[in-house]
Design an enzyme around this catalytic site. Structure first.
Site, PDB file in Angstrom:
ATOM      1  N   ILE A 118       0.807  -1.215   0.000  1.00  0.00           N
ATOM      2  CA  ILE A 118       0.000   0.000   0.000  1.00  0.00           C
ATOM      3  C   ILE A 118       0.841   1.265   0.000  1.00  0.00           C
ATOM      4  O   ILE A 118       0.291   2.365  -0.048  1.00  0.00           O
ATOM      5  CB  ILE A 118      -0.966   0.019   1.203  1.00  0.00           C
ATOM      6  CG1 ILE A 118      -0.193  -0.093   2.525  1.00  0.00           C
ATOM      7  CG2 ILE A 118      -1.987  -1.084   1.095  1.00  0.00           C
ATOM      8  CD1 ILE A 118      -1.079  -0.013   3.755  1.00  0.00           C
ATOM      9  N   GLY A 119       2.158   1.161   0.065  1.00  0.00           N
ATOM     10  CA  GLY A 119       2.981   2.364   0.046  1.00  0.00           C
ATOM     11  C   GLY A 119       4.431   2.029   0.295  1.00  0.00           C
ATOM     12  O   GLY A 119       4.817   0.863   0.466  1.00  0.00           O
ATOM     13  N   GLY A 164       8.595   4.132   1.115  1.00  0.00           N
ATOM     14  CA  GLY A 164       9.444   5.306   1.170  1.00  0.00           C
ATOM     15  C   GLY A 164      10.891   4.907   0.983  1.00  0.00           C
ATOM     16  O   GLY A 164      11.209   3.795   0.539  1.00  0.00           O
ATOM     17  N   MET A 177      13.084   4.295   3.229  1.00  0.00           N
ATOM     18  CA  MET A 177      13.612   3.368   4.225  1.00  0.00           C
ATOM     19  C   MET A 177      12.808   2.094   4.353  1.00  0.00           C
ATOM     20  O   MET A 177      13.334   1.072   4.775  1.00  0.00           O
ATOM     21  CB  MET A 177      13.663   4.066   5.588  1.00  0.00           C
ATOM     22  CG  MET A 177      14.629   5.214   5.644  1.00  0.00           C
ATOM     23  SD  MET A 177      14.621   5.977   7.269  1.00  0.00           S
ATOM     24  CE  MET A 177      12.943   6.569   7.357  1.00  0.00           C
ATOM     25  N   ALA A 178      11.524   2.112   4.018  1.00  0.00           N
ATOM     26  CA  ALA A 178      10.685   0.957   4.295  1.00  0.00           C
ATOM     27  C   ALA A 178       9.566   0.866   3.272  1.00  0.00           C
ATOM     28  O   ALA A 178       9.251   1.828   2.566  1.00  0.00           O
ATOM     29  CB  ALA A 178      10.106   1.057   5.712  1.00  0.00           C
ATOM     30  N   LYS A 186       5.112  -2.392   8.293  1.00  0.00           N
ATOM     31  CA  LYS A 186       6.206  -1.649   7.678  1.00  0.00           C
ATOM     32  C   LYS A 186       7.449  -2.519   7.745  1.00  0.00           C
ATOM     33  O   LYS A 186       7.863  -2.947   8.826  1.00  0.00           O
ATOM     34  CB  LYS A 186       6.424  -0.321   8.403  1.00  0.00           C
ATOM     35  CG  LYS A 186       7.631   0.457   7.889  1.00  0.00           C
ATOM     36  CD  LYS A 186       7.667   1.876   8.449  1.00  0.00           C
ATOM     37  CE  LYS A 186       6.605   2.739   7.808  1.00  0.00           C
ATOM     38  NZ  LYS A 186       6.769   4.162   8.156  1.00  0.00           N
ATOM     39  N   ASP A 218       9.764  14.334  11.257  1.00  0.00           N
ATOM     40  CA  ASP A 218       9.455  14.152   9.831  1.00  0.00           C
ATOM     41  C   ASP A 218       7.975  14.424   9.575  1.00  0.00           C
ATOM     42  O   ASP A 218       7.288  13.662   8.908  1.00  0.00           O
ATOM     43  CB  ASP A 218       9.815  12.735   9.377  1.00  0.00           C
ATOM     44  CG  ASP A 218       9.903  12.625   7.858  1.00  0.00           C
ATOM     45  OD1 ASP A 218       9.992  13.680   7.190  1.00  0.00           O
ATOM     46  OD2 ASP A 218       9.871  11.501   7.334  1.00  0.00           O
TER      47      ASP A 218
END
Length: 738
Positions: free
Chosen positions: A16-17, A19, A21-22, A39, A133
């Site tokens: 579902i997504g 970035g 880093m993960a 994650k 962040d």
């Protein structure tokens, strides 16, 4: 990862997504039967022990947060080289998607979202956790409008290994606080600065700083001022702009002291008395304390300060004596030699004061210029042109790939493929980095539909209709899409005998109409009347109707009334009853009268009641065949003889009853033994009321015989008795007593 179980508990469903880093996956918690988000750290970090240690510590620290506006952390674990965090799954969109879709947002909506983010930050700061962040990508908006802040603690775990990751730096640099950009310790005010940037973007649809590279954006956070929000969007109330101006001060000391203070300001900023409050003005708007350009001090200045202020040097100890001696002996020579080294000229004196500082400053400027030129050269080499990301949602996967490649971008492999009820198979339904400019060659993630989730149609043969409906509903088939048809069959009523789609076919549970053919049981029809038919006729008719004889045999029984070979009875279905195919029927066929039965003919000789008149004769008999059997009615106008057929069996008796003109005339009985022995005369005479020549009028002796000699008296007496009996019977009948 799709389909894999982590920790024997979390079944990965879809991505579902992700970035820098993960990667984030939707998963099913088998133990608690709920949806979760997992994650998973990217593989390049699994060998960084420091990163893993800080990652675990910060994840555990974030798990201690319990707040309605914070995504809950459920679990932290490791399986082989896979490090993962299990967290609450939010059904909805992130704030970045909402901003891209419909920014600028209404002021009320933006303030409401900012309030919930600020509330979450206050809770985190009270627990000594700094987010570091805050950006729209980390703000989730549920379907119920609830704001959830995610990625608490993860930003702290970034090490030097992640500095070059485009996903983490480029994705967040627009929201960096100045102190974060400088690399110094970032505290609570750093999160508030980032929240101010998010609020700025929600209300204007733009970011406060843009640049050709992440470094240029970070430098603008340090040195430049942004365009004020009301210049971009005049509809923003002054009270709301004041919150943005204060939260985005470059000096942390001039921002809000805490998230709680900013939250209280957000809660009251839309009150009518605050909407047009004065614009917030700071004493030091130039913010000269934040990395302004400074002139470096001259290196030689300190050295000059340590030297004597005059150019004269000490005179040697013997100089005075020599001078005195020279004055008396060699006047004019010695003084000239002594003045050249010890007393400089007027031109030489200023040279010592400015040459060294000029050289120092010049060298410094040259070095600065060389450094600046080197940085620009390196940036020019590293700076990649930016391109606009084309919008490929709604295109086929091949078309989307071509559009991205033509734009100089790459597709991240493999694309995420998921079942979508509202999107056809092979169509792109989502993409990363839409509606923005990115570096040429950047990776774009595509989400491609597999179409509606197809299910395999189970077999409902021999299942009841109710069980089949329950199984279909469990597969997600709406009850309105289940159609029922009924047919006659040999199976039990209510049993499914056919289905469409057929068993094993793939179908869409949400849209496909399912037809179940259900048995009504065997077909029924009216049972025919087989009585009176001979055996062969009855067998043929049963076979034509699909009926069967019980045991393929018939039952034979003797009968006095039914002729031999005819059907007397049918069982268990009477004529006209509902019967089904293949039903068994029992036939009872007459075998004729019993062997010991005899047939006896009984003669009735009867005359009209009056000479020349007409009478109606009615005869009723009883024998082995039944009681009071109607023989029939006849009309006579002269003497007639009628034969009545009687059936007798041992130990039985037959009776014949005669009526004339409705008046009882005679009733005569005969037993089986009398019939066999011939003792019964077998004839009954019913005369009229007048006689001629010893006989009743119009009556002749039977068979034309005359009375024999010696029998006249007896015969006449017998006839007289018969006549008298008849008269008595007649009188009795007239009296209504048979």
């Amino acid at each position: 990862m799709i389909g894999q179980d982590l920790g024997g508990r979390y079944e990965i469903i879809s991505r579902i997504g992700g970035g820098g880093m993960a990667l984030v996956y939707k998963a099913h918690d088998i133990l608690l039967n709920r949806r979760v988000a997992v994650k998973v750290l990217r593989s390049q970090f699994v060998h960084d022990e420091e990163f893993i240690r800080r990652f675990r510590r910060e994840a555990q620290s974030a798990a201690s947060l319990s707040h309605p506006n914070v995504v809950s952390i459920y679990d932290v674990g490791q399986q082989d080289d896979i490090h993962y965090i299990v967290m609450e799954y939010i059904e909805g969109h992130n704030l970045n998607e909402i901003i891209q879709e419909r920014a600028p947002l209404q002021t009320e909506e933006a303030v409401r979202i900012a309030q919930q983010i600020c509330d979450a930050l206050e809770h985190a700061h009270q627990n000594q956790i700094i987010h570091r962040d805050i950006k729209p990508h980390n703000i989730l908006i549920g379907k119920n409008g609830r704001v959830k802040v995610t990625d608490f603690g993860i930003a702290r775990a970034v090490t030097s290994a992640t500095i070059t990751q485009a996903g983490s730096v480029v994705g967040s640099v627009h929201y960096f606080s100045p102190e974060h950009a400088k690399g110094v310790s970032a505290g609570e005010q750093s999160d508030l600065y980032s929240l101010g940037v998010v609020l700025y973007q929600m209300l204007t649809g733009e970011l406060p700083f843009h640049g050709e590279s992440p470094i240029s954006v970070a430098l603008k956070h340090l040195q430049e001022t942004f365009v004020e929000p009301r210049v971009v969007n005049p509809h923003i109330p002054q009270s709301v702009e004041n919150i943005i101006l204060r939260s985005m001060r470059k000096n942390p000391g001039e921002r809000y002291t805490s998230a709680g203070e900013m939250l209280r300001d957000l809660e009251t900023c839309l009150q009518p008395d605050r909407l047009n409050e004065p614009k917030l003005v700071f004493d030091n708007d130039a913010e000269a304390d934040m990395d302004e350009t400074r002139i470096m001090p001259a290196i030689g200045g300190a050295l000059r300060d340590s030297q004597p202020s005059s150019g004269a040097r000490p005179t040697p100890a013997g100089a005075g004596a020599a001078g005195a001696a020279g004055a008396t002996g060699t006047a004019g020579a010695a003084p000239v030699q002594d003045e050249e080294p010890d007393e400089p000229s007027a031109a030489a004196q200023p040279k010592k004061k400015w040459v060294r500082p000029v050289v120092t400053v010049s060298v410094t400027l040259v070095i600065i210029a060389l450094v600046f030129w080197g940085v620009r050269t390196v940036l020019a080499i590293l700076d990649v042109p930016e391109v606009e990301v084309p919008y490929v949602v709604g295109q086929t996967e091949d078309e989307a790939r071509k559009m991205l490649q033509d734009a100089g971008l790459r597709v991240e492999e493999p694309p995420v493929k998921e079942h979508r009820d509202d999107v056809e198979n092979g169509i792109v339904f989502d993409q990363s980095k839409s509606n923005m400019r990115v570096k040429e060659g950047a990776l774009i993630q595509l989400w491609v539909s597999l179409g509606p989730r197809m299910e395999e149609m189970p077999s409902f043969a021999e299942s009841s209709y109710g069980d089949a409906v329950e199984a279909l509903r469990a597969l997600g088939v709406p009850e309105a899409n289940i159609k029922k048809q009924e047919e006659h069959s040999d199976t039990d009523p209510g049993t499914v005998i056919n289905q469409s789609p057929a068993a094993g076919e793939q179908f869409d549970p949400k849209k496909t109409n399912v037809t179940l053919t259900v048995s009504k049981g065997p077909a029924t029809f009216k049972m025919p009347d087989l009585r009176g038919k001979n055996e062969e006729q009855a067998r043929s008719q049963l076979q034509a109707l699909g009926l069967r004889l019980t045991g393929d045999e018939v039952v034979y029984e003797p009968s006095f009334t039914v002729p031999k070979g005819e059907v007397m009875e049918q069982y268990p279905y009477a004529p006209g009853a509902e019967v089904t195919k293949n039903a068994e029927v029992t036939l009872t066929v007459s075998s004729g009268p019993p062997k010991d039965a005899i047939e006896y003919t009984y003669n009735v000789v009867i005359s009209p009641a009056e000479v020349g008149g007409t009478s109606e004769v009615h005869i009723v008999y009883s024998d082995a065949r039944g009681e009071n059997i109607d023989w029939g009615t006849k009309k006579i106008n002269n003497t007639k003889t009628f034969q009545v057929k009687l059936v007798l069996v041992p130990n039985t008796e037959a009776t014949v009853t005669i009526e004339r003109d409705g008046v009882f005339m005679d009733s005569s009985s005969i037993t089986y033994d009398e019939a066999v022995s011939g003792e019964h005369p077998g004839t009954v005479f019913i005369p009229g009321f007048e006689m001629s020549n010893g006989f009743f009028q119009d009556e002749t002796p039977p068979d034309g015989e005359q009375p024999e000699n010696g029998e006249t008296d007896d015969g006449e007496r017998g006839r007289d008795e018969d006549r008298g009996r008849g008269k008595r019977d007649n009188r009795d009948g007239e009296n209504g007593e048979p």
